[in-house]
Design a protein around this motif. Sequence first.
Motif: not given
Length: 196
Positions: A160-182
Motif C-alpha cells: 500500500k505504501n512502502s515509504a511508511e514501512q522503511i523503518e519497520a523493514v530496517s528493524n527486521l533487517y537488523f533483527a535478522f542480522a543479529y539472529l544470523t550472526r548469533w
Amino acid sequence: MIDYFALLDQPRAPWLDPVRLKEKYHEKTLRTHPDTQTDRRTADNPADSFARLNEAYQVLQDPKRRLHYLLSLEGCAPSPGDQTIPSQLQDLFPRVATVTERGHALLEKLDRASNSLSRSLLKTQILDVESETKKVRQEIQDLSDTSLAEMCEINIAWAKNSAEQIEAVSNLYFAFAYLTRWSEQLDEMTFRLSLQ
C-alpha cells in the motif's frame, strides 16, 4: 544496480513466497544454463546470465540479504553505524554473550589440557555448555520465526505504501542480522566443542 526482484519475476517486497521464488529460479536457470545453450553467438553470455540468476536467487531467498537489498533499492540501505540491537532481541543478547563466553573459556581450558584425564574431567562442563547453547539456539529460532511472520504482515502494508514501512523493514533487517550472526557463532562453538 541490477533489480534481482525483476530478474526473477518477483514483486519488490519484504516477503517472497519461497516455493514460487525457487520455481521461477529453476525455470529461468534451465533456459540460461551454459550447458543447455545451443547457439553460443547470443548477445548475452549464457554464463553471465546464469551467474546473475544464481546471485539473485542467493540474495532473495535469504531474509536478511533480501531486506538489505530491498532497502538499498529504495535508497535507504542501513549502514553499520545505524546498527542497534532491536528491542525484541535485547533480552537474548546477554544470554548469547554469556554462553559464548563460557564456551570459549572452556575451549581454552581444553586446549591447555595436557592429557585425556584432564579432558575427561571437563566433559560435564562441555555438556552443560552444549545444553545451554541448545536452549539459546531454540530461542533464536523462535525469534527468527516470529520475525518471518512479522515480515509477512509488513508485506501487506508495504504494497500500500512502502515509504511508511522503511523503518519497520530496517528493524527486521537488523533483527535478522543479529539472529544470523548469533546462530553462526553458536554453531561454530558447538562444532568445536563436539570435536573434543
